[in-house]
Write a protein that holds these residues in place. Structure first.
Motif, short mmCIF file in Angstrom:
data_model
loop_
_atom_site.label_atom_id
_atom_site.label_comp_id
_atom_site.label_asym_id
_atom_site.label_seq_id
_atom_site.Cartn_x
_atom_site.Cartn_y
_atom_site.Cartn_z
N GLY A 182 0.79 -1.23 0.00
CA GLY A 182 0.00 0.00 0.00
C GLY A 182 0.81 1.27 0.00
O GLY A 182 0.24 2.37 0.12
N GLU A 183 2.14 1.14 -0.13
CA GLU A 183 3.00 2.33 -0.10
C GLU A 183 4.22 2.06 -0.98
O GLU A 183 5.32 1.81 -0.48
CB GLU A 183 3.42 2.64 1.34
CG GLU A 183 3.98 4.03 1.53
CD GLU A 183 4.29 4.30 3.00
OE1 GLU A 183 4.61 5.43 3.32
OE2 GLU A 183 4.22 3.36 3.82
N CYS A 184 4.03 2.11 -2.29
CA CYS A 184 5.06 1.69 -3.25
C CYS A 184 6.25 2.67 -3.27
O CYS A 184 6.08 3.88 -3.35
CB CYS A 184 4.46 1.60 -4.64
SG CYS A 184 5.56 0.83 -5.84
N ILE A 185 7.46 2.10 -3.20
CA ILE A 185 8.67 2.95 -3.26
C ILE A 185 9.57 2.55 -4.43
O ILE A 185 10.77 2.83 -4.42
CB ILE A 185 9.47 2.86 -1.94
CG1 ILE A 185 9.87 1.39 -1.66
CG2 ILE A 185 8.67 3.42 -0.78
CD1 ILE A 185 10.87 1.26 -0.52
N LEU A 186 9.00 1.92 -5.42
CA LEU A 186 9.80 1.45 -6.56
C LEU A 186 10.49 2.59 -7.30
O LEU A 186 11.51 2.37 -7.96
CB LEU A 186 8.92 0.65 -7.53
CG LEU A 186 8.45 -0.72 -7.00
CD1 LEU A 186 7.49 -1.36 -8.00
CD2 LEU A 186 9.64 -1.64 -6.78
N GLU A 187 9.94 3.81 -7.17
CA GLU A 187 10.58 4.95 -7.82
C GLU A 187 11.90 5.33 -7.16
O GLU A 187 12.70 6.06 -7.71
CB GLU A 187 9.62 6.16 -7.85
CG GLU A 187 9.48 6.91 -6.53
CD GLU A 187 8.52 6.24 -5.56
OE1 GLU A 187 8.08 5.11 -5.84
OE2 GLU A 187 8.21 6.85 -4.52
N GLU A 188 12.13 4.80 -5.96
CA GLU A 188 13.36 5.10 -5.23
C GLU A 188 14.36 3.95 -5.27
O GLU A 188 15.48 4.09 -4.79
CB GLU A 188 13.04 5.42 -3.76
CG GLU A 188 12.16 6.65 -3.57
CD GLU A 188 11.90 6.93 -2.10
OE1 GLU A 188 12.42 6.17 -1.26
OE2 GLU A 188 11.19 7.90 -1.81
N THR A 189 13.94 2.81 -5.79
CA THR A 189 14.80 1.62 -5.74
C THR A 189 15.05 1.03 -7.13
O THR A 189 15.39 -0.15 -7.23
CB THR A 189 14.15 0.55 -4.83
OG1 THR A 189 12.85 0.23 -5.36
CG2 THR A 189 14.02 1.05 -3.41
N GLY A 190 14.87 1.82 -8.14
CA GLY A 190 15.15 1.35 -9.50
C GLY A 190 14.19 0.28 -9.96
O GLY A 190 14.51 -0.53 -10.84
N GLY A 191 13.01 0.22 -9.36
CA GLY A 191 12.01 -0.76 -9.80
C GLY A 191 12.19 -2.13 -9.16
O GLY A 191 11.60 -3.10 -9.62
N ILE A 192 13.01 -2.22 -8.12
CA ILE A 192 13.22 -3.49 -7.42
C ILE A 192 12.65 -3.35 -6.01
O ILE A 192 13.06 -2.47 -5.25
CB ILE A 192 14.72 -3.84 -7.36
CG1 ILE A 192 15.26 -4.02 -8.78
CG2 ILE A 192 14.95 -5.10 -6.53
CD1 ILE A 192 16.77 -3.99 -8.88
N CYS A 193 11.71 -4.19 -5.63
CA CYS A 193 11.01 -4.02 -4.36
C CYS A 193 11.75 -4.69 -3.20
O CYS A 193 11.82 -5.93 -3.15
CB CYS A 193 9.59 -4.58 -4.44
SG CYS A 193 8.70 -4.41 -2.86
#
Length: 219
Positions: free
Chosen positions: A135-146
């Motif tokens: 519910g709180e996606c951070i993929l924009e900060e990790t190069g698309g790797i969760c």
């Protein structure tokens, strides 16, 4: 996509032991591996054969619908129900619950264990967990790797120090073998470097809002 794993035939058979006519319902939605009409027919025939061998014949039928996770979609199934006294769903756990909600007079049992949200490299090949729906996606900060799904410790700021040659220190069992996954933060570092955005790798990420992941959720 939602990754599922078929339950053992014995378990499915035992769950419908009280039925005489059972409809096997596939789902053409996002469940992987595919569990549509062909798979529903195969499972129905296997159960029918087993029931015959056990001396307690069960009459079966099979069909599929577009999306078992939608009340409106499963509503079209009513014309096929006839005198069935049981249904077996080949969808994820949501599909099983929707069929039980829309058709409460017929008990629907699951044919699948719902595993995770994942991906596959090739059709019906190995499947990998990719998303925990936090519910709180951070993929924009990790190069698309969760890191939430792909780090065994779910670290938002890594690596932890247990990474050896790019692999996580925590082994896991896959199909009877112990394997080591890629370290998510090792992958994130190299991805950030590739994108010339190592500043994102060094960025501090505060703890997530656990309330966003509390069940049951609604939108």
């Amino acid at each position: 996509m939602i990754i599922t794993k078929e339950k053992p035939l014995e378990e499915i058979y035992a769950s419908i032991a009280d039925c005489k006519r059972v409809l096997f319902v596939g789902c053409d939605g996002c469940t992987q591996p595919p569990r549509g009409l062909k798979e529903a027919e195969t499972l129905a025939k296997l159960i029918e054969m087993k029931a015959k061998m056990e001396g307690k014949p069960i009459e079966t039928g099979f069909t599929t619908i577009v999306k078992q996770c939608c009340d409106e979609s499963v509503g079209n199934l009513r014309v096929q129900l006839n005198d069935y006294d049981g249904m077996v769903s080949l969808a994820c756990g949501v599909g099983v619950q929707i069929l039980n909600k829309v058709y409460p007079e017929i008990w629907t049992r699951p044919a699948q264990d719902t595993m995770f949200i994942g991906s596959e490299e090739i059709r019906q090949g190995p499947m990998y967990e990719m998303c925990l729906a936090c519910g709180e996606c951070i993929l924009e900060e990790t190069g698309g790797i969760c890191p939430v799904a792909r780090c065994a410790k779910g670290l938002l700021n890594g690596p932890c120090g247990g990474c050896v040659e790019g692999k996580c220190e925590l082994p896991m069992e896959v199909n009877g073998e112990m394997v080591k996954n890629d370290c998510a933060w090792y992958l994130i570092y190299h991805r950030a470097k590739e994108l010339n955005r190592l500043d994102l790798f060094r960025k501090y990420r505060p703890p997530k809002k656990r309330t966003l992941a509390m069940n049951p959720r609604r939108l």
